[in-house]
Scaffold this active site. Structure first.
Site: not given
Length: 228
Positions: A66, A68, A79, A189
């Site tokens: 989702d 920031y 990202f 991740h």
């Protein structure tokens, strides 16, 4: 309903916008806004990933969870942060892996990944909005149903796409992808909590470019900003 999104994507997804779940997303966001809640990214950037990477130009899909949730960070690209915003820890780890993988020095002064998006890297979050300072606050309002359709449409209607799945959440989407006609790269991740457990050393940036060349497509120039 008239959703403002890149025309080719609008055509591919036109059956989704009238559906009840999508109407519920719209109603929810309007209710949040009316209640004075701060939502990220701003409305004009909710579909930024689609606008930057038209459907017929997608060659890589990078999946995030989702947006920031800090002020000024979200820009509708997973990202990525706008120019002038310090890259968050996960993005710094991504830059480290690029440097180790392909030897490109990545400046940490810019975390704006628009350059990737414009080359065909769809920077897709599973949820497209979030309430300020509340991670995952919009993850159950219907966005995942919508973005699952996005992944499935790419899988069904395109061939030779490289799907990059980092972490358990992204890897749960693997079942949506037809691996007889696409490529899937999986790793931990890049978060500081998990990067040492298989993200560092995954070499997904060179592997992606090798796969794109095999498919007769141009490789991605991963360099950003001052290191271009």
């Amino acid at each position: 309903m008239d959703v403002k999104i890149e025309p080719a994507w609008k055509e591919v997804l036109k059956t989704e916008f009238p559906k009840p779940y999508f109407q519920q997303i719209v109603t929810f966001l309007k209710t949040e806004k009316a209640a004075g809640k701060q939502i990220y990214p701003p409305g004009s950037l909710i579909f930024n990933a689609f606008d930057r990477t038209p459907f017929n130009r997608v060659k890589v899909v990078l999946l995030g969870q989702d947006p920031y949730h800090g002020e000024g960070q979200a820009q509708g690209l997973c990202f990525s942060v706008p120019d002038g915003i310090p890259p968050p820890p996960s993005l710094i780890n991504i830059f480290k892996e690029i440097q180790n993988d392909i030897g490109v020095g990545m400046s940490t002064r810019s975390g704006n990944l628009s350059h990737w998006a414009e080359q065909g890297v769809l920077l897709l979050n599973a949820a497209l909005t979030v309430r300020a300072n509340e991670p995952l606050s919009h993850s159950k309002i219907g966005w995942t149903e919508f973005t699952d359709v996005v992944i499935k449409k790419i899988s069904d209607l395109r061939t030779g796409i490289v799907f990059i799945l980092w972490g358990k959440f992204a890897q749960e989407k693997q079942s949506l992808i037809d691996e007889t006609k696409h490529h899937v790269l999986k790793a931990a991740h890049p978060s500081p909590f998990s990067a040492d457990r298989g993200f560092f050393g995954c070499r997904h940036f060179s592997k992606t470019n090798d796969l794109l060349r095999q498919e007769g497509m141009d490789p991605v120039d991963w360099k950003l900003g001052e290191s271009n």
